[in-house]
Enzyme design. Structure first.
Site, PDB file in Angstrom:
ATOM      1  N   GLU A  63       0.826  -1.204   0.000  1.00 58.29           N
ATOM      2  CA  GLU A  63       0.000   0.000   0.000  1.00 58.29           C
ATOM      3  C   GLU A  63       0.864   1.260   0.000  1.00 58.29           C
ATOM      4  OE1 GLU A  63      -2.433  -3.132   2.303  1.00 58.29           O
ATOM      5  OE2 GLU A  63      -0.324  -2.615   1.959  1.00 58.29           O
ATOM      6  N   TRP A 181      16.462 -37.862 -16.676  1.00 64.87           N
ATOM      7  CA  TRP A 181      15.501 -36.874 -17.158  1.00 64.87           C
ATOM      8  C   TRP A 181      14.222 -37.573 -17.579  1.00 64.87           C
ATOM      9  CZ3 TRP A 181      16.840 -32.676 -15.212  1.00 64.87           C
ATOM     10  CH2 TRP A 181      18.164 -32.202 -15.260  1.00 64.87           C
ATOM     11  N   ARG A 195      11.191 -23.029  -7.985  1.00 67.35           N
ATOM     12  CA  ARG A 195      12.263 -22.814  -7.007  1.00 67.35           C
ATOM     13  C   ARG A 195      12.443 -21.326  -6.715  1.00 67.35           C
ATOM     14  NH1 ARG A 195      17.133 -26.857  -9.126  1.00 67.35           N
ATOM     15  NH2 ARG A 195      16.051 -28.847  -8.729  1.00 67.35           N
TER      16      ARG A 195
END
Length: 371
Positions: A63, A181, A195
């Site tokens: 704010e 992978w 992350r």
């Protein structure tokens, strides 16, 4: 309770504020990443004259940032806030007072703040000053982005996000082969973005030994947003030569350690910049609820759990997973694979599906704990 009516324009500006609040996720200390937009209409249509997001480290609040940018243009304008403005005094007046003093005439709010110093009090201050207040606009969307703060406020621990990469036949790896992978580059980049937005990332010692990971964010330009790394390592088996330890002075590394852990190894890791979390054990396992309380007490709001299978199963078995993120690859691993502890075909009734996406050739499904 609402006083006032939310228009389509209100929802549009609140959606923009919620997107902006994501800018500092994981960077605001113990405070949530909140956004505020100051909007005024002088007859040619509404326009943003000030915007703010919780500053790095948590202060100033959104704010005040937005009001400072708006200046005198804030007088007679509308403020869109993704979380109820604070109402308690510290060394500076509360944000509700700042909005009143600036001459804001209408406040549109999204999520409610469970902090007893704030809950309902910020809106009450605004109404008492004659400001029109509309509550709960896109509240669920705003709460989803600040769920770590809300979880820590209500459960006194961080939100636990379990991330799993799963092959098409329900495997998360191959026995004895360390990291492989399962998903493509687009999905892996999405994990690095997760992350960057998390306060901390956690793996078990078996994963740390088998994969020798860095657990950092390696997206160009976001490397400085790598989360604090945590390794569940009751017997302090993490070697000083590991990538985690060698990078401990660049990116914080916390290692859990039982009281009887090896003193010589502790000295070597301490010299390398590693810090420690004392843990309690139950049936030869680290007591996770107590560990999460300690992590929350350090100010961490989101904990991304990345592996491995044993660690994931333990968090799931103890009902500690708040959000489940599954990246499902298109290839199969076969009989040598390590079975996933959970997948869409065996989803617990305690979770409900929140969203689905495609990242390249990979399928992404996100679940949140129900209730």
């Amino acid at each position: 309770m609402q006083s006032g009516f939310a228009s389509e324009i209100d929802r549009r500006f609140m959606a923009a504020a919620i997107r902006y609040s994501r800018w500092h996720l994981g960077l605001t200390g113990t405070n949530p990443s909140v956004a505020t937009l100051i909007v005024r209409d002088d007859g040619a249509g509404p326009r943003i004259v000030g915007r703010g997001v919780t500053a790095l480290g948590g202060r100033p609040h959104a704010e005040r940032e937005a009001l400072e940018e708006a200046g005198e243009a804030a007088r007679g304008a509308v403020a869109y806030v993704t979380l109820e403005p604070c109402a308690h005094h510290g060394r500076t007046p509360p944000c509700a007072t700042a909005l009143i003093t600036a001459g804001i005439t209408r406040v549109v709010g999204a999520a409610s703040d469970p902090d007893p110093r704030v809950s309902g009090k910020g809106y009450a201050m605004l109404r008492q000053a004659g400001i029109e207040v509309v509550e709960g606009v896109l509240a669920d969307q705003a709460a989803d982005l600040m769920s770590g703060y809300l979880t820590r406020s209500t459960k006194m621990r961080p939100e636990v996000i379990l991330k799993l990469a799963i092959s098409a036949d329900g495997m998360i790896g191959i026995k004895g082969q360390g990291q492989i992978w399962i998903t493509g580059e687009v999905a892996r980049r999405q994990v690095h973005l997760m992350r960057a937005e998390a306060d901390a990332i956690l793996v078990g010692i078996n994963t740390a030994l088998a994969d020798d990971p860095l657990l950092t964010c390696r997206l160009p330009g976001l490397e400085v947003r790598s989360p604090t790394r945590i390794v569940l390592d009751r017997h302090m088996r993490l070697p000083p030569s590991s990538a985690l330890v060698r990078s401990a002075r660049q990116v914080p590394l916390l290692v859990t350690a039982a009281q009887d852990a090896h003193d010589e190894r502790r000295a070597l890791l301490t010299e390398a910049g590693v810090r420690f979390l004392a843990v309690e054990s139950l049936d030869a396992h680290i007591a996770l609820p107590e560990l999460l309380e300690d992590i929350g007490a350090r100010g961490f709001m989101t904990l991304l759990v990345e592996g491995g299978a044993i660690t994931a199963r333990q968090f799931l078995a103890e009902g500690l997973v708040d959000r489940l993120c599954l990246f499902i690859g298109s290839t199969e691993i076969g009989g040598q694979g390590i079975a996933a502890p959970i997948d869409p075909g065996q989803m617990s009734s305690g979770f409900s599906k929140l969203r689905e996406e495609r990242f390249g050739e990979d399928h992404y499904i996100e679940y949140v704990r129900s209730g």
